[in-house]
Design an enzyme around this catalytic site. Sequence first.
Site, PDB file in Angstrom:
ATOM      1  N   ARG A  28      17.219  -5.516   1.574  1.00 41.53           N
ATOM      2  CA  ARG A  28      16.523  -4.320   1.945  1.00 41.53           C
ATOM      3  C   ARG A  28      17.746  -3.521   3.099  1.00 41.53           C
ATOM      4  O   ARG A  28      17.097  -2.795   4.130  1.00 41.53           O
ATOM      5  CB  ARG A  28      15.275  -4.451   2.474  1.00 41.53           C
ATOM      6  CG  ARG A  28      14.337  -2.962   1.988  1.00 41.53           C
ATOM      7  CD  ARG A  28      13.202  -3.177   2.114  1.00 41.53           C
ATOM      8  NE  ARG A  28      12.549  -3.937   1.056  1.00 41.53           N
ATOM      9  CZ  ARG A  28      11.603  -4.848   1.402  1.00 41.53           C
ATOM     10  NH1 ARG A  28      10.765  -4.985   2.526  1.00 41.53           N
ATOM     11  NH2 ARG A  28      10.924  -5.809   0.438  1.00 41.53           N
ATOM     12  N   ARG A  32      14.274   2.468   4.854  1.00 44.67           N
ATOM     13  CA  ARG A  32      13.795   3.337   5.820  1.00 44.67           C
ATOM     14  C   ARG A  32      14.060   3.340   7.285  1.00 44.67           C
ATOM     15  O   ARG A  32      13.771   4.282   8.081  1.00 44.67           O
ATOM     16  CB  ARG A  32      12.150   3.399   5.556  1.00 44.67           C
ATOM     17  CG  ARG A  32      11.649   4.021   4.085  1.00 44.67           C
ATOM     18  CD  ARG A  32      10.254   3.909   4.028  1.00 44.67           C
ATOM     19  NE  ARG A  32       9.708   2.318   3.773  1.00 44.67           N
ATOM     20  CZ  ARG A  32       8.709   1.996   3.827  1.00 44.67           C
ATOM     21  NH1 ARG A  32       7.612   2.666   3.994  1.00 44.67           N
ATOM     22  NH2 ARG A  32       8.475   0.743   3.548  1.00 44.67           N
ATOM     23  N   ARG A  41      15.833  10.254   0.885  1.00 44.58           N
ATOM     24  CA  ARG A  41      14.315   9.981   0.134  1.00 44.58           C
ATOM     25  C   ARG A  41      13.419  11.142   0.144  1.00 44.58           C
ATOM     26  O   ARG A  41      12.755  11.152  -0.798  1.00 44.58           O
ATOM     27  CB  ARG A  41      13.864   8.769   1.258  1.00 44.58           C
ATOM     28  CG  ARG A  41      12.340   8.289   0.366  1.00 44.58           C
ATOM     29  CD  ARG A  41      12.494   7.581  -0.860  1.00 44.58           C
ATOM     30  NE  ARG A  41      10.963   7.298  -1.288  1.00 44.58           N
ATOM     31  CZ  ARG A  41      10.309   7.955  -2.062  1.00 44.58           C
ATOM     32  NH1 ARG A  41      10.427   9.155  -2.358  1.00 44.58           N
ATOM     33  NH2 ARG A  41       9.036   7.360  -2.641  1.00 44.58           N
ATOM     34  N   ASP A  78      15.058  -1.204  -8.039  1.00 50.76           N
ATOM     35  CA  ASP A  78      13.702  -2.089  -7.596  1.00 50.76           C
ATOM     36  C   ASP A  78      13.504  -2.813  -8.847  1.00 50.76           C
ATOM     37  O   ASP A  78      13.964  -2.654  -9.768  1.00 50.76           O
ATOM     38  CB  ASP A  78      12.392  -0.876  -7.522  1.00 50.76           C
ATOM     39  CG  ASP A  78      11.229  -1.603  -6.953  1.00 50.76           C
ATOM     40  OD1 ASP A  78      11.215  -1.551  -5.754  1.00 50.76           O
ATOM     41  OD2 ASP A  78      10.534  -2.073  -7.638  1.00 50.76           O
ATOM     42  N   TYR A 156       2.924  -8.821 -11.018  1.00 47.99           N
ATOM     43  CA  TYR A 156       2.821  -7.437 -10.934  1.00 47.99           C
ATOM     44  C   TYR A 156       1.980  -6.833 -12.207  1.00 47.99           C
ATOM     45  O   TYR A 156       1.151  -6.188 -12.104  1.00 47.99           O
ATOM     46  CB  TYR A 156       3.825  -6.579 -10.439  1.00 47.99           C
ATOM     47  CG  TYR A 156       4.370  -6.848  -8.860  1.00 47.99           C
ATOM     48  CD1 TYR A 156       3.656  -6.467  -8.197  1.00 47.99           C
ATOM     49  CD2 TYR A 156       5.579  -7.400  -8.694  1.00 47.99           C
ATOM     50  CE1 TYR A 156       4.066  -6.453  -6.724  1.00 47.99           C
ATOM     51  CE2 TYR A 156       5.991  -7.808  -7.588  1.00 47.99           C
ATOM     52  CZ  TYR A 156       5.197  -7.020  -6.423  1.00 47.99           C
ATOM     53  OH  TYR A 156       5.623  -7.350  -5.153  1.00 47.99           O
TER      54      TYR A 156
END
Length: 350
Positions: A28, A32, A41, A78, A156
């Site tokens: 990552r 952010r 973003r 992702d 998921y």
Amino acid sequence: MIMIVEKTLLKILNDKKPTSRVPVWLMRQAGRYLPEYREVRKNFKNFLEFCFTPEAAAEVTIQPLRRFDLDAAIIFSDILTIPYALGVEVNFKQGEGPHLEITNTEERINQLEMVKIKDLEKVFTTIKLVKKELDSNYPGKTLIGFAGSPWTIACYMVQGVSDQKFGKVKVFAEENPYVFQKLIDKIIEATVFYLKEQIKSGADVIKLFDSWAGVLSGTEYQRWVIEPNKKIIKKVREEFEQIKIIGFPRNSGEQLYKEYATQTGVDCLSISDDISLLQAKDNIKDKVIQGNFNNLLLATSKKDIKQEVEKILRITHGRPYIFNLNHGVVPETPIENVQELIENIRNFRI
């Protein structure tokens, strides 16, 4: 005359011998914590739309290399692109993470098909754009593609949301092993296609993220973690024999890490911090080791970074090791802490 620049990370994976320069990249690393990432973003309300916009995804993939002396770029995407491509509704809610259409009946699993393959093709375009940029401006950097491993993706899909234990998934797999195997097989097939196309598009290395491997043990771990990853790696290597593969069965513990490394065929084992590097160094043979630096330490304690870096590099001295974290860079991480980490890696001398 074209000068060939050695890719340190790729070299260590090929040779499985230590290099004079310890390769480093961060899970990552595009995220952010970078203001330039946040600028891109904010143009997208939908996270998957962001992932499926090649120019934007390529831009944020390259951003960390402009700031830091990293040895690799990992493509910005992702792991949930696979269920999305299989026709499952996937949404990302602010502050809550992913929400998926629950897929827990044989009828629904039988319906799963790669109906949104055109969106995956946008990821392949991103890889081509990044590859071109790396070849032109960062020729020593390795390009990493990736996918989620079947157990984690199935978690998921059956649970619908993220969970620390995935109890519903474990019960479903135990009570309906035949049906759950169908789901795993569908994910394997889609993942093999996805990874092969990433390699064709320019990925030098691929990584399999089994983020929730650690909730399983015993025969369940063998069936739902080791066997699916083993099948994917075998099928990918039928076409790309020389491709180097990193596996990340997070929080598996010492014995299961060892079994995963031995049985799946990975070249490199990425470990979280649930076992010590001393254990990994002694018990995981003939593999490159990656990771283990605590991402929360990176986010909170600049003064302790040097000490931890030196500890890790002393332990791993003399064996092939790629510096990385136990998990992804958290959004609160100060940029100066990342710079401190990398400078200490580069300046370390035994």
